[in-house]
Design a protein around this motif. Structure first.
Motif, PDB file in Angstrom:
ATOM      1  N   MET A  24       0.829  -1.214   0.000  1.00 17.17           N
ATOM      2  CA  MET A  24       0.000   0.000   0.000  1.00 17.17           C
ATOM      3  C   MET A  24       0.863   1.264   0.000  1.00 17.17           C
ATOM      4  N   ALA A  25       1.991   1.240   0.672  1.00 18.50           N
ATOM      5  CA  ALA A  25       2.896   2.391   0.640  1.00 18.50           C
ATOM      6  C   ALA A  25       3.440   2.599  -0.769  1.00 18.50           C
ATOM      7  N   TRP A  26       3.757   1.503  -1.445  1.00 19.25           N
ATOM      8  CA  TRP A  26       4.274   1.607  -2.808  1.00 19.25           C
ATOM      9  C   TRP A  26       3.188   2.111  -3.758  1.00 19.25           C
ATOM     10  N   VAL A  27       1.956   1.623  -3.594  1.00 23.86           N
ATOM     11  CA  VAL A  27       0.857   2.030  -4.466  1.00 23.86           C
ATOM     12  C   VAL A  27       0.538   3.511  -4.277  1.00 23.86           C
ATOM     13  N   THR A  28       0.522   3.983  -3.032  1.00 25.07           N
ATOM     14  CA  THR A  28       0.130   5.369  -2.788  1.00 25.07           C
ATOM     15  C   THR A  28       1.222   6.381  -3.093  1.00 25.07           C
ATOM     16  N   THR A  29       2.475   6.013  -2.879  1.00 22.77           N
ATOM     17  CA  THR A  29       3.553   6.981  -3.092  1.00 22.77           C
ATOM     18  C   THR A  29       4.330   6.758  -4.382  1.00 22.77           C
ATOM     19  N   ARG A  30       4.140   5.611  -5.008  1.00 27.73           N
ATOM     20  CA  ARG A  30       4.868   5.248  -6.232  1.00 27.73           C
ATOM     21  C   ARG A  30       6.377   5.209  -6.021  1.00 27.73           C
ATOM     22  N   SER A  31       6.782   5.026  -4.766  1.00 28.45           N
ATOM     23  CA  SER A  31       8.204   4.848  -4.471  1.00 28.45           C
ATOM     24  C   SER A  31       8.310   3.854  -3.313  1.00 28.45           C
ATOM     25  N   LEU A  32       9.446   3.235  -3.214  1.00 26.08           N
ATOM     26  CA  LEU A  32       9.672   2.258  -2.159  1.00 26.08           C
ATOM     27  C   LEU A  32      11.011   2.551  -1.504  1.00 26.08           C
ATOM     28  N   PRO A  33      10.994   3.335  -0.419  1.00 28.38           N
ATOM     29  CA  PRO A  33      12.253   3.638   0.261  1.00 28.38           C
ATOM     30  C   PRO A  33      12.859   2.372   0.860  1.00 28.38           C
ATOM     31  N   PRO A  34      14.164   2.376   1.065  1.00 29.59           N
ATOM     32  CA  PRO A  34      14.821   1.174   1.610  1.00 29.59           C
ATOM     33  C   PRO A  34      14.240   0.708   2.932  1.00 29.59           C
ATOM     34  N   ALA A  35      13.851   1.629   3.812  1.00 30.84           N
ATOM     35  CA  ALA A  35      13.287   1.222   5.101  1.00 30.84           C
ATOM     36  C   ALA A  35      11.980   0.454   4.909  1.00 30.84           C
ATOM     37  N   MET A  36      11.157   0.881   3.983  1.00 28.12           N
ATOM     38  CA  MET A  36       9.896   0.192   3.729  1.00 28.12           C
ATOM     39  C   MET A  36      10.128  -1.149   3.045  1.00 28.12           C
ATOM     40  N   LEU A  37      11.133  -1.218   2.201  1.00 26.45           N
ATOM     41  CA  LEU A  37      11.488  -2.479   1.550  1.00 26.45           C
ATOM     42  C   LEU A  37      11.962  -3.497   2.585  1.00 26.45           C
ATOM     43  N   ILE A  38      12.755  -3.053   3.543  1.00 26.29           N
ATOM     44  CA  ILE A  38      13.221  -3.940   4.621  1.00 26.29           C
ATOM     45  C   ILE A  38      12.044  -4.369   5.487  1.00 26.29           C
ATOM     46  N   PHE A  39      11.152  -3.436   5.802  1.00 29.17           N
ATOM     47  CA  PHE A  39       9.964  -3.738   6.597  1.00 29.17           C
ATOM     48  C   PHE A  39       9.133  -4.832   5.933  1.00 29.17           C
TER      49      PHE A  39
END
Length: 142
Positions: free
Chosen positions: A89-104
């Motif tokens: 959902m973070a990727w869909v809403t922001t169209r980016s995937l920061p490293p912290a969210m990828l690790i999460f």
């Protein structure tokens, strides 16, 4: 619903190692949210209940998996799916995937993946004690 790779995961051994990996991820987030909750007391006191609840949720998941309670695997797997959903959902809403969210998302996917399979289910919810109903004290008197 059974995922396609779950049949092959059911035949994978290393149950203790997979359980330890899941516990490592759950313990990491228990500690992380506890420390964030402590630091939020002075700067953002309105967020303390949120981080306290997150700490409690991951603590329950950690101890239920460690103690091999029959529902512990279900609870931790659900928590893993929640983390993956949050990442998507973070990727869909922001169209980016920061490293912290990828690790999460990756760590939560690892929890769900490690706790999957029939051999893992055998030590949690397929125990004879979990499937056999206990006699109540009133029935035992006769």
């Amino acid at each position: 619903m059974k995922l396609p790779f779950m049949d092959t995961l059911g035949s994978v051994g290393l149950v203790g190692e997979r359980k330890a990996t899941a516990l490592l991820c759950l313990g990491f987030y228990t500690t992380l949210f506890f420390m964030i909750g402590l630091s939020a007391r002075t700067e953002l006191p309105e967020w303390v209940p949120v981080f306290s609840a997150m700490t409690l949720m991951y603590t329950v998941a950690f101890f239920s998996v460690a103690a091999e309670w029959f529902w512990g695997r279900w609870f931790a797997t659900g928590l893993g799916y929640w983390g993956m959903t949050m990442t998507v959902m973070a990727w869909v809403t922001t169209r980016s995937l920061p490293p912290a969210m990828l690790i999460f998302g990756s760590m939560h996917a690892l929890v769900s993946l490690c706790l999957g399979g029939e051999k893992m289910a055998a030590i949690f919810d397929a125990k004879p004690a979990a499937t056999t109903p206990r006699a109540s004290p009133t029935c035992a008197r006769g």
